[in-house]
Design an enzyme around this catalytic site. Structure first.
Site, mmCIF file in Angstrom:
data_model
loop_
_atom_site.group_PDB
_atom_site.id
_atom_site.type_symbol
_atom_site.label_atom_id
_atom_site.label_comp_id
_atom_site.label_asym_id
_atom_site.label_seq_id
_atom_site.Cartn_x
_atom_site.Cartn_y
_atom_site.Cartn_z
ATOM 1 N N CYS A 220 1.083 -1.247 0.080
ATOM 2 C CA CYS A 220 0.011 -0.039 -0.211
ATOM 3 C C CYS A 220 0.837 1.425 0.156
ATOM 4 C CB CYS A 220 -0.868 0.166 1.307
ATOM 5 S SG CYS A 220 -2.062 -1.154 1.463
ATOM 6 N N GLU B 233 1.578 -3.670 -5.841
ATOM 7 C CA GLU B 233 0.270 -4.636 -5.697
ATOM 8 C C GLU B 233 -0.777 -4.091 -6.512
ATOM 9 O OE1 GLU B 233 -0.322 -6.167 -1.750
ATOM 10 O OE2 GLU B 233 -2.335 -6.676 -2.244
#
Lengths: 558, 505
Positions: B360, B394
């Protein structure tokens, strides 16, 4: 879009390998082969979730950047986000200028809890309560905010640890007596005195919240069915993966644990013993000190009483000392093996050390002794026998290997050593002076003796019979002729005349030749004197020869 | 090639919708009505209705707007003079069927459905390029060939995972560009619905930090405002802070330890006690402008949980379902005499199975649009370089994440290309930048720099790119641009024992 698809199909691109070298060109270096701008619309996957990819602002921003990529003039487009504004709170009031940056990079491992003091933070309601409590108290026994929070934190934590599922099973709020019984080091003495005053407040707060913690806490999993659908349940633990259990693994683990336990126990023992030792030392010091003080008193007393002499009791007695000093070495080896032990007789320990060279010589001597006994043994076996086989196996060297040498009184031209064999002859023989009885003995040797170490001694020679009945004359102690005696021209003449050192001259001899057979027979048949005689003859012959030539190696005489 | 079937969107459905006029009384959750948004009428779906002081308030999501713009509105902004769309009666059932159908249509039929809205980026290339292309992607092979009903949904789930495998494998093999797009698009298209909740939870247990689960992400924002440092911030999304705080008008967050308080008095008391002046970890990077701190989720559980709670306020797809243990957190701070102020952070799996170098990433809203995001990204790639690995963030990316990453990638790739080499392979670019080859390719394509001329691929430094670079250089002369200096990074890739790396406690 369809056009692009058709174009894509028509100009089917070759596959592109990431390993393929690509030319880097400027735009003007490339032909514009494809004027269809649609073909250049990137069709790259964005990585944004599909349902969001179509969002208006994102698309606007993407097409803006694409337009920029083809050279269009577009203002930077931002995706609108909710506003942030400067807070009305005064930052300086909440945060203070405390930070000074260290020269090195910060390393830090305390947790948030370590840095936050008491977990409970007062609310405005608590403030009101606290001031009402303080009103009743004398000025000296006021409860300040920190104390209050300390107590509240203690109540909260105790309740949490004693009733971890209070939220679930509606447990009653802990009573004050219960709380008091849980007092421990987490709550200070000064705070304890306020606990009773604060407890009712805490209890009422607690009841109002349904016996939940007063500071709202995150919702963790409770194991209930509803957990999974509850959006507020977070930070679940990942289940522990099952480790396969086998008997072997169990045994291994228990073994490991046992060992660990033993090692820990050993360490503990060690520390305990060290502690004991230090305590003893302290006691000794105390005793010494006491002794000293007592003596000082005695001295004073003596002085004041005018007693003179006989100061024996003021110092430690000599014999006593000796005893201790003698006792120490006895104990030493047991206690400390690491330290070099001082010898009781005061001799330097170095004298005790064995020298390497001594050991080596001793060893050598032993080997030599062994060899000697073997030789003697061998001799005893061979007593009265002579190996007359045509090609005898190499016999062991006979004793006094060098005894076959006889001194020559002649001077010879220098001869380089023929071959330096590894078998070192017995060197301690004073060559030339031999047991007369053995002088004529025919000795069998299987290799030329070394000539090392004989250069300075008197020249000598001997005869021996080698394999295949070769007869050899060995010389040694050949001294260099004085240099001036050598005619340089003669030396020069024969400079290249001799054979190569390594080459042993071979003579083709037919062992079945009658002449040879007869010769052998004559050798065997002759007595020692004959042999000696023969040797003398040969020596004479040799001498005559040697005087003329520089012989390179012992020449066979047969 | 992923035609954007609107049927898959929770908003908008291709099925014939029931329309009609509504009154305030008949408005209910799920109704889509036109709402006045910044002087413009936009279709919006009502997600929640509340009564406050006798007045109804509606929580609406504007179609084609990001959820962060969802808001509570009063009745007068709803335009009842226009027809509204009524929610489908048995919505979940309908939706599922629709999804499956559309997927199958994508898979086998070459004819795009008529009612699909044409969109940029959609083309019928997949249909135009037949089996030959798809044979390259393992994931594409087992596509269901028959348009089935619901019973096909399972096999689609399988397809999905395989497509993902395929796209990760692309890195080292020959790539057909269009196939990449195809596969990626397919993966993307298949993603939202084919992931069952159970599957996703299991996947999250072992890797990743992002969810694609609709129920997970389509939640009504629960906090009103937060106060942090010298700023007041409006949250963007739902975050599972204790439910008590949803009732507060303001939640106070300590800038240093990130603890949260509902009452100002409590917050003040906390500030009086809190001694933390920087993120509780080791400083691994420091220059004149910023510092980076590395924090192990396992050791600093409270801090990292607090950090995740905050970032969930601004990251839609972040999931807090599982704990923070398997992540490392890299916090970027600016410094002054008050302390090290958190500006942004990124998290990173200690051991990423998918080769992600970042899980993140967030620049706090009060510090956005100042170039901090670029520094965070640059730093994440710097770490990858130190590890000797290639990395990629990601997925899914957020819209802001995508733009940020594209900007960073473009800058990085162009910088390398402008160094003046005459030829280069994609792998070299990848090795120099620590970007995956896929990301490099996509960047080149995106900039229209990868061209096919005279029977071979070339990289073209387009005039637009060169001009933009020049402009940027000019700008840099005026205002210093901050970069990550690898020399100042004091960091060795941390090594974790198997026990601490596994996902247990």
């Amino acid at each position: 879009m369809t056009r692009a698809g058709v174009a894509g199909a028509r100009f089917r691109q070759r596959k592109l390998s990431t390993k393929q070298t690509l030319q880097v060109l400027r735009e003007d270096q490339v032909e514009k082969i494809d004027d269809d701008p649609q073909r250049h619309v990137p069709k790259v996957e964005t990585g944004v979730e599909k349902t969001e990819e179509t969002e208006h602002h994102l698309q606007a921003a993407i097409s803006a950047s694409q337009a920029a990529a083809v050279g269009g003039k577009v203002a930077q487009i931002y995706i609108p986000t909710p506003d942030t504004v400067v807070s009305s709170l005064q930052y300086e009031r909440l945060y203070s200028l405390r930070f000074s940056q260290p020269a090195t990079y910060i390393r830090f491992s305390s947790t948030v809890e370590d840095c936050n003091g008491h977990a409970y933070c007062m609310t405005a309601e608590d403030d009101a309560f606290l001031s009402s409590v303080n009103e009743k108290k004398s000025a000296s026994a006021l409860c300040n905010e920190d104390r209050f929070e300390e107590v509240m934190t203690f109540f909260e934590q105790t309740a949490q640890s004693k009733q971890p599922f209070a939220m679930v099973d509606n447990a009653p709020v802990l009573t004050y007596d219960e709380m008091e019984s849980f007092f421990d080091e987490t709550i200070s003495e000064s705070a304890r005195s306020f606990a009773k005053d604060i407890y009712p407040h805490w209890k009422s707060q607690r009841l109002r919240r349904g016996n939940k913690t007063l500071m709202p806490s995150l919702k963790f999993e409770t194991g209930a069915e509803t957990d999974d659908s509850d959006p507020y349940v977070c930070f679940r633990r990942r289940e522990v993966r099952q480790v396969r259990k086998t008997r072997g693994r169990d045994a291994q683990s228990s073994e490991k644990l046992k060992r660990l336990r033993k090692e820990l126990e050993d360490a503990r023992q060690l520390v305990a013993m060290v502690k004991q030792r230090e305590i003893m030392r302290r006691d000794i010091l105390a005793v010494d000190r006491q002794l000293f003080e007592q003596r000082a008193k005695v001295k004073d007393a003596k002085r004041s009483l005018g007693i003179k002499g006989d100061d024996e009791d003021l110092v430690n007695q000599k014999p006593q000392k000796k005893k201790t000093s003698e006792a120490t070495p006895m104990q030493r080896p047991a206690s400390t093996q690491l330290r070099l032990s001082a010898r009781p007789d005061g001799r330097s320990s170095e004298l005790d050390l064995v020298l390497l060279s001594d050991v080596l010589t001793e060893k050598e001597n032993e080997i030599q002794k062994e060899i000697d006994t073997k030789i003697i043994q061998h001799q005893r076996w061979n007593e009265g026998y002579i190996d007359l086989t045509r090609r005898p196996l190499t016999p062991p060297p006979e004793p006094n290997v060098d005894s076959g040498f006889r001194t020559a009184i002649t001077e010879f031209l220098p001869t380089p050593p023929s071959s330096v064999s590894s078998e070192v002859m017995d060197l301690d023989g004073d060559d030339g002076i031999h047991d007369s009885g053995r002088e004529g003995l025919v000795t069998f040797r299987y290799a030329s003796p070394s000539l090392d170490g004989y250069c300075q001694s008197r020249p000598s020679f001997r005869r021996r019979v080698g394999r295949g009945g070769r007869l050899m004359i060995d010389r040694r102690g050949m001294r260099l002729q004085s240099t001036e005696a050598i005619d340089e021209r003669i030396v020069d003449k024969f400079k290249y005349d001799h054979d190569d050192e390594d080459e042993e001259p071979t003579y083709a001899v037919d062992p079945y030749d009658t002449l040879n057979m007869r010769y052998r027979a004559s050798i065997i048949g002759n007595s020692r004197e004959q042999a000696a005689h023969q040797a003398a003859q040969i020596q004479a012959v040799r001498r005559a020869q040697e005087e003329k030539t520089v012989a390179s190696s012992p020449a066979p005489a047969s | 090639m992923a035609p954007r079937e609107s049927s898959q969107d929770p908003v908008g459905t291709p099925d014939p919708v029931e329309k009609g006029f509504a009154t305030l009384a008949t408005l209910r959750i799920g109704v889509k009505a036109f709402v006045d948004k910044d002087g413009e009428k936009r279709k919006a779906e009502i997600l929640s209705i509340q009564q406050r002081k006798g007045q109804p308030y509606y929580y609406v999501h504007y179609e084609e707007f990001n959820k962060r713009l969802d808001e509570w509105i009063q009745a007068e902004r709803i335009d009842l003079s226009k027809e509204v769309e009524w929610p489908a009666p048995e919505k979940p059932e309908k939706k599922k069927t629709g999804t499956t159908q559309s997927k199958n249509s994508k898979a086998d039929s070459k004819v795009p459905k008529g009612q699909k809205r044409p969109r940029p980026g959609t083309s019928s290339e997949a249909s135009a390029t037949p089996e030959a292309t798809s044979a390259n992607i393992p994931g594409k092979a087992p596509r269901p060939s028959k348009a089935g009903g619901k019973e096909n949904s399972e096999s689609i789930a399988v397809v999905q995972t395989e497509v993902l495998d395929g796209s990760t494998r692309l890195d080292d093999e020959e790539i057909d560009l269009e196939d990449v797009q195809d596969a990626a698009a397919a993966a993307k298209a298949a993603a939202p619905e084919t992931f069952s909740r159970e599957e996703e939870i299991e996947k999250l247990r072992t890797s990743g930090s992002m969810t694609q689960n609709q129920t997970e992400i389509s939640r009504v924002r629960n906090l009103t405002r937060i106060q942090m440092g010298a700023h007041e911030i409006e949250p963007w999304y739902f975050s599972p802070y204790p439910i008590e705080y949803t009732e507060e008008d303001m939640m106070y967050i300590c800038e240093f330890c990130l603890s949260y308080f509902g009452e100002l008095r409590q917050f003040e008391r906390h500030r009086a006690k809190c001694t933390l002046l920087h993120p509780p970890g080791n400083e691994i990077y420091r220059d004149d402008y910023i510092s980076f701190f590395e924090i192990d989720g396992r050791r600093q559980r409270t801090y990292c949980r607090n950090l995740c709670l905050i970032s969930k306020l601004f990251l839609d797809h972040k999931t807090l379902y599982y704990d923070v243990d398997p992540f490392l957190f890299y916090c970027m701070c600016t410094r002054d005499e008050y302390g090290c102020h958190l500006v942004g952070y990124f998290s990173k799996e200690k051991d990423s199975a998918e080769g992600y170098n970042l899980a993140c990433i967030l620049t706090l809203p009060q510090h956005q649009r100042k170039g901090f995001g670029r520094l965070l990204m640059a730093f994440s790639y710097e770490l990858s370089k130190r590890e000797g690995k290639l990395g990629s963030p990601e997925k899914p990316l957020s819209d802001l994440g995508l733009l940020g990453y594209r900007a960073y990638w473009q800058e990085t790739v162009i910088d390398i290309l402008m160094e003046g080499r005459s030829e280069v392979t994609v792998e070299e670019l990848s090795a120099l930048s620590a970007m995956t080859t896929n990301d490099v390719l996509h960047t080149l394509q995106n900039l229209n720099m990868l061209r096919y001329t005279k029977g071979q691929h070339v990289i073209v430094l387009t005039d637009a790119v060169v001009a933009a670079k020049e402009k940027q250089k000019e700008k840099e002369k005026l205002k210093k641009r901050h970069n990550i200096d690898p020399e100042r990074l004091q960091w060795k890739p941390p090594v974790f024992t198997a026990a601490s790396r596994t996902w247990n406690w």
